[in-house]
Each structure stands twice: as structure tokens, then as C-alpha cells.
Design a protein around this motif. Structure first.
Motif, PDB file in Angstrom:
ATOM      1  N   GLY A  24     -40.384   1.967   3.628  1.00 57.32           N
ATOM      2  CA  GLY A  24     -39.912   1.912   2.249  1.00 57.32           C
ATOM      3  C   GLY A  24     -38.418   2.159   2.158  1.00 57.32           C
ATOM      4  N   GLN A  25     -37.916   2.191   0.937  1.00 60.26           N
ATOM      5  CA  GLN A  25     -36.513   2.460   0.697  1.00 60.26           C
ATOM      6  C   GLN A  25     -36.372   3.202  -0.629  1.00 60.26           C
ATOM      7  OE1 GLN A  25     -34.800  -1.490   0.731  1.00 60.26           O
ATOM      8  NE2 GLN A  25     -35.366  -1.879  -1.390  1.00 60.26           N
ATOM      9  N   ALA A  26     -35.125   3.484  -1.019  1.00 60.90           N
ATOM     10  CA  ALA A  26     -34.891   4.345  -2.185  1.00 60.90           C
ATOM     11  C   ALA A  26     -35.348   3.707  -3.490  1.00 60.90           C
ATOM     12  CB  ALA A  26     -33.405   4.703  -2.278  1.00 60.90           C
ATOM     13  N   THR A  27     -35.255   2.383  -3.599  1.00 61.22           N
ATOM     14  CA  THR A  27     -35.615   1.712  -4.848  1.00 61.22           C
ATOM     15  C   THR A  27     -36.761   0.744  -4.625  1.00 61.22           C
ATOM     16  OG1 THR A  27     -33.956  -0.008  -4.446  1.00 61.22           O
ATOM     17  CG2 THR A  27     -33.292   1.883  -5.787  1.00 61.22           C
ATOM     18  N   ALA A  28     -37.547   0.533  -5.679  1.00 61.79           N
ATOM     19  CA  ALA A  28     -38.656  -0.412  -5.666  1.00 61.79           C
ATOM     20  C   ALA A  28     -38.867  -0.899  -7.099  1.00 61.79           C
ATOM     21  CB  ALA A  28     -39.933   0.243  -5.139  1.00 61.79           C
ATOM     22  N   PRO A  29     -39.342  -2.124  -7.277  1.00 62.74           N
ATOM     23  CA  PRO A  29     -39.568  -2.620  -8.641  1.00 62.74           C
ATOM     24  C   PRO A  29     -40.658  -1.811  -9.352  1.00 62.74           C
ATOM     25  CG  PRO A  29     -40.529  -4.105  -7.024  1.00 62.74           C
ATOM     26  CD  PRO A  29     -39.714  -3.122  -6.260  1.00 62.74           C
ATOM     27  N   ARG A  30     -40.396  -1.498 -10.614  1.00 60.68           N
ATOM     28  CA  ARG A  30     -41.352  -0.723 -11.399  1.00 60.68           C
ATOM     29  C   ARG A  30     -42.089  -1.575 -12.421  1.00 60.68           C
ATOM     30  NH1 ARG A  30     -36.696   3.260 -13.270  1.00 60.68           N
ATOM     31  NH2 ARG A  30     -35.835   1.156 -13.496  1.00 60.68           N
ATOM     32  N   SER A  31     -41.748  -2.847 -12.484  1.00 62.04           N
ATOM     33  CA  SER A  31     -42.371  -3.748 -13.446  1.00 62.04           C
ATOM     34  C   SER A  31     -42.256  -5.175 -12.939  1.00 62.04           C
ATOM     35  CB  SER A  31     -41.696  -3.632 -14.813  1.00 62.04           C
ATOM     36  OG  SER A  31     -40.351  -4.095 -14.735  1.00 62.04           O
ATOM     37  N   LEU A  32     -42.999  -6.075 -13.576  1.00 62.25           N
ATOM     38  CA  LEU A  32     -42.920  -7.488 -13.220  1.00 62.25           C
ATOM     39  C   LEU A  32     -41.529  -8.037 -13.512  1.00 62.25           C
ATOM     40  CD1 LEU A  32     -44.229 -10.125 -12.303  1.00 62.25           C
ATOM     41  CD2 LEU A  32     -45.030 -10.459 -14.663  1.00 62.25           C
ATOM     42  N   ARG A  33     -40.903  -7.569 -14.591  1.00 62.51           N
ATOM     43  CA  ARG A  33     -39.550  -8.027 -14.927  1.00 62.51           C
ATOM     44  C   ARG A  33     -38.569  -7.674 -13.815  1.00 62.51           C
ATOM     45  NH1 ARG A  33     -35.167  -5.676 -16.981  1.00 62.51           N
ATOM     46  NH2 ARG A  33     -36.287  -3.716 -17.335  1.00 62.51           N
ATOM     47  N   GLU A  34     -38.641  -6.449 -13.299  1.00 64.78           N
ATOM     48  CA  GLU A  34     -37.746  -6.057 -12.217  1.00 64.78           C
ATOM     49  C   GLU A  34     -38.040  -6.843 -10.943  1.00 64.78           C
ATOM     50  OE1 GLU A  34     -36.913  -1.437 -13.633  1.00 64.78           O
ATOM     51  OE2 GLU A  34     -37.933  -1.835 -11.729  1.00 64.78           O
ATOM     52  N   LEU A  35     -39.306  -7.156 -10.719  1.00 64.41           N
ATOM     53  CA  LEU A  35     -39.672  -7.932  -9.536  1.00 64.41           C
ATOM     54  C   LEU A  35     -39.105  -9.346  -9.622  1.00 64.41           C
ATOM     55  CD1 LEU A  35     -43.108  -7.866  -7.800  1.00 64.41           C
ATOM     56  CD2 LEU A  35     -42.028 -10.056  -8.287  1.00 64.41           C
ATOM     57  N   LEU A  36     -39.211  -9.963 -10.801  1.00 65.79           N
ATOM     58  CA  LEU A  36     -38.723 -11.331 -10.978  1.00 65.79           C
ATOM     59  C   LEU A  36     -37.205 -11.425 -10.864  1.00 65.79           C
ATOM     60  CD1 LEU A  36     -40.989 -12.476 -13.950  1.00 65.79           C
ATOM     61  CD2 LEU A  36     -41.097 -13.303 -11.591  1.00 65.79           C
ATOM     62  N   SER A  37     -36.518 -10.374 -11.277  1.00 64.42           N
ATOM     63  CA  SER A  37     -35.047 -10.376 -11.244  1.00 64.42           C
ATOM     64  C   SER A  37     -34.530  -9.409 -10.186  1.00 64.42           C
ATOM     65  CB  SER A  37     -34.509  -9.984 -12.620  1.00 64.42           C
ATOM     66  OG  SER A  37     -34.941  -8.671 -12.974  1.00 64.42           O
ATOM     67  N   TRP A  38     -35.268  -9.256  -9.101  1.00 66.87           N
ATOM     68  CA  TRP A  38     -34.989  -8.205  -8.131  1.00 66.87           C
ATOM     69  C   TRP A  38     -33.549  -8.185  -7.608  1.00 66.87           C
ATOM     70  CZ3 TRP A  38     -36.376  -3.636  -6.854  1.00 66.87           C
ATOM     71  CH2 TRP A  38     -35.947  -3.081  -5.643  1.00 66.87           C
ATOM     72  N   PRO A  39     -32.956  -9.278  -7.171  1.00 67.39           N
ATOM     73  CA  PRO A  39     -31.571  -9.190  -6.660  1.00 67.39           C
ATOM     74  C   PRO A  39     -30.606  -8.633  -7.708  1.00 67.39           C
ATOM     75  CG  PRO A  39     -32.552 -11.270  -6.045  1.00 67.39           C
ATOM     76  CD  PRO A  39     -33.490 -10.634  -7.025  1.00 67.39           C
ATOM     77  N   HIS A  40     -30.780  -9.049  -8.968  1.00 66.48           N
ATOM     78  CA  HIS A  40     -29.920  -8.545 -10.045  1.00 66.48           C
ATOM     79  C   HIS A  40     -30.179  -7.062 -10.274  1.00 66.48           C
ATOM     80  CE1 HIS A  40     -27.711  -8.292 -13.794  1.00 66.48           C
ATOM     81  NE2 HIS A  40     -28.803  -7.874 -14.417  1.00 66.48           N
ATOM     82  N   PHE A  41     -31.460  -6.686 -10.309  1.00 65.82           N
ATOM     83  CA  PHE A  41     -31.805  -5.278 -10.524  1.00 65.82           C
ATOM     84  C   PHE A  41     -31.315  -4.419  -9.364  1.00 65.82           C
ATOM     85  CE2 PHE A  41     -34.804  -1.797  -9.623  1.00 65.82           C
ATOM     86  CZ  PHE A  41     -34.648  -1.051 -10.776  1.00 65.82           C
ATOM     87  N   GLU A  42     -31.527  -4.890  -8.147  1.00 63.05           N
ATOM     88  CA  GLU A  42     -31.086  -4.145  -6.966  1.00 63.05           C
ATOM     89  C   GLU A  42     -29.572  -3.997  -6.964  1.00 63.05           C
ATOM     90  OE1 GLU A  42     -31.913  -2.624  -2.838  1.00 63.05           O
ATOM     91  OE2 GLU A  42     -32.587  -2.435  -4.905  1.00 63.05           O
ATOM     92  N   GLY A  43     -28.874  -5.072  -7.379  1.00 68.14           N
ATOM     93  CA  GLY A  43     -27.419  -5.001  -7.443  1.00 68.14           C
ATOM     94  C   GLY A  43     -26.936  -3.984  -8.468  1.00 68.14           C
ATOM     95  N   ARG A  44     -27.609  -3.911  -9.608  1.00 68.58           N
ATOM     96  CA  ARG A  44     -27.231  -2.936 -10.633  1.00 68.58           C
ATOM     97  C   ARG A  44     -27.444  -1.515 -10.130  1.00 68.58           C
ATOM     98  NH1 ARG A  44     -30.129  -3.978 -16.124  1.00 68.58           N
ATOM     99  NH2 ARG A  44     -28.933  -2.084 -16.600  1.00 68.58           N
ATOM    100  N   VAL A  45     -28.539  -1.301  -9.402  1.00 70.10           N
ATOM    101  CA  VAL A  45     -28.812   0.028  -8.846  1.00 70.10           C
ATOM    102  C   VAL A  45     -27.716   0.419  -7.864  1.00 70.10           C
ATOM    103  CG1 VAL A  45     -30.378   1.349  -7.371  1.00 70.10           C
ATOM    104  CG2 VAL A  45     -31.299  -0.088  -9.186  1.00 70.10           C
ATOM    105  N   ASP A  46     -27.307  -0.537  -6.999  1.00 77.09           N
ATOM    106  CA  ASP A  46     -26.236  -0.265  -6.035  1.00 77.09           C
ATOM    107  C   ASP A  46     -24.939   0.116  -6.747  1.00 77.09           C
ATOM    108  OD1 ASP A  46     -27.941  -0.801  -3.975  1.00 77.09           O
ATOM    109  OD2 ASP A  46     -27.254  -2.865  -3.667  1.00 77.09           O
TER     110      ASP A  46
END
Length: 253
Positions: A217-239
């Protein structure tokens, strides 16, 4: 019809391995996100088959002119080689990593993790490594069917089953070998990229013999379908938030 049979085989294999995992290594699974990612990737793949044309420019090797076993082995080795190269790039190129990190975000790697990929991965493969493999060898329908059957082995290597081939780990991938690749321990990073044949890791210096059963695993993971669908954008915002956090803390202090 072949696609339906393949889907049924996937479901049966995942079900059987998951039951075995729960019996031998019980624990919580992020099964909802894994199934969501699987369904999204499946339907995205169907769209790519319709809108992305296959390579038709010829190939260095024509599998129709070879015995079935020879054409299959050459195609298997070629496809595994280009998959290794793409996988290595996913850990080196930032925008590819943002997509691929979804696969590594599963807190407990298991058979269901196999299909936990961002839907865009298939898009890039459709224009890069998959056509490249067809440029090297043009497979027959039977070669493709055989390759699809062998690819089901990926469910085994992702399984939460403590199987280790030991000193023969360089011959064929295994759950212990691939778990080291998914390990969250820094000393295990950037190793064991191979899909089926670790010989590619051996040749390019990324082979490491599996040792133990590390956490995944890693520090972040999608918590919803929306985050899963937009994962690169969400992951980038977290970074970005994490990068700004130390400065904000200092200013507040």
C-alpha cells in the motif's frame, strides 16, 4: 463469445483465490474500490477496441508461418518484455506514475488488486507497447487466445498467498516476488518489475530475491468512485498539499 468466456474464467479464478486468501490469510480488503476499478477498466477497454485501430503495418515475424507453440512462445516473450519496459517507465515518468499509483494504493495486495488500474493505462498502452509488440510479431487468433489464458496467471502473483519459489524466483513470478514490488518499505522500492519472467529484472538489474512478507500500500488511496475515476488529478492534488504543508506549518509556528 470468447470475451464472455474469458470474463467468466476471470470471475471464477478471482472467486476461488479470494476464498483461499480469506481462509489462509484473513484480513480486510479494499474490495469495493478494486471491483469498481475492474469494471471501469473493462468498459474502457471495450471502447478502446472499437475506437483504437489495431496495427496493420506488418511485422518482423508472422506467427502464421510458425508452429503454434513457436509463435506463442515468441509472442509471449515479446509482450512480456514490452510490458516490463512500460512498467519500469510507470515508476520513472511522473504522469505515468500518477496513473499507476492507483494499482499500488491497495492497502493489502490480493487477487482483486490485479485489475486495480487506472483506465488511462490501457489508452497509453494502445498507442505504445501493444502496437510495438505487433510490429515485432503478428500473432494468430490462437496465439492471442493462448496469451489471454496465460495472462490469468497474474491473479496468482497478486494473491495474498505466501508462495515463494526461493532460489528459483528468477525463473517465474510468484506472490512473494511480486509482493516485494508492492512493498511500502523503502528498501524494497524499484525492484521486481517483471510480469511473468523475472529474467528481464535479472538482465536490467532490477531483480531482488523476495525476503519475507512485507506490508503493501501507500499513503493515499481513493475513497470514492469519483476519486478513482480522476485518480491522477486527485493524486496530484494530494502531492501538492503535502509539498506545501511544511511551509504552512512553519509560517503558522
Amino acid at each position: 463469445m470468447l470475451a464472455l468466456y474469458f470474463l467468466m474464467a476471470q470471475i471464477a479464478l478471482i472467486g476461488g483465490i479470494t476464498l483461499l486468501e480469506k481462509r489462509l490469510n484473513p484480513g480486510p480488503l479494499d474490495w469495493i474500490r478494486n471491483i469498481q476499478a475492474w469494471l471501469v477498466s473493462f468498459f474502457a477497454g471495450m471502447l478502446f477496441l472499437v475506437f483504437v485501430p489495431d496495427w496493420t503495418g506488418g511485422a518482423l515475424i508472422d506467427a502464421k508461418k510458425l508452429p503454434l507453440w513457436a509463435g506463442f512462445l515468441i509472442f509471449l516473450f515479446v509482450r512480456d518484455g514490452v510490458e516490463y519496459a512500460f512498467h519500469y517507465a510507470q515508476h520513472r515518468v511522473p504522469f505515468l506514475w500518477r496513473m499507476h499509483s492507483l494499482h499500488h494504493s491497495d492497502p493489502e495486495m490480493c487477487a482483486l488488486t490485479t485489475n486495480r488500474h487506472f483506465w488511462g493505462d490501457q489508452f497509453f498502452k494502445s498507442f505504445t507497447i501493444w502496437p510495438l509488440s505487433f510490429m515485432i510479431i503478428e500473432p494468430t487468433q490462437m496465439v492471442l487466445v493462448s496469451y489471454a489464458a496465460i495472462s490469468l496467471y497474474n491473479y496468482f502473483i497478486h494473491a495474498n498467498l505466501k508462495v515463494n519459489f526461493g532460489r528459483f524466483s528468477w525463473v517465474l513470478n510468484s506472490p512473494a516476488y511480486h509482493r516485494r514490488h508492492h512493498s511500502k518499505l523503502p528498501e524494497h522500492f524499484d525492484s521486481n518489475f517483471a510480469a511473468l519472467f523475472p529474467v528481464f529484472d535479472v538482465v536490467f538489474g532490477t531483480y531482488r530475491r523476495p525476503d519475507g512478507w512485507p506490508p503493501t500500500g501507500q499513503a493515499t488511496a481513493p475513497r470514492s468512485l469519483r476519486e478513482l475515476l480522476s485518480w491522477p488529478h486527485f493524486e496530484g492534488r494530494v502531492d501538492e498539499v503535502e509539498a506545501e504543508a511544511p511551509a504552512t506549518t512553519t509560517a503558522t509556528a
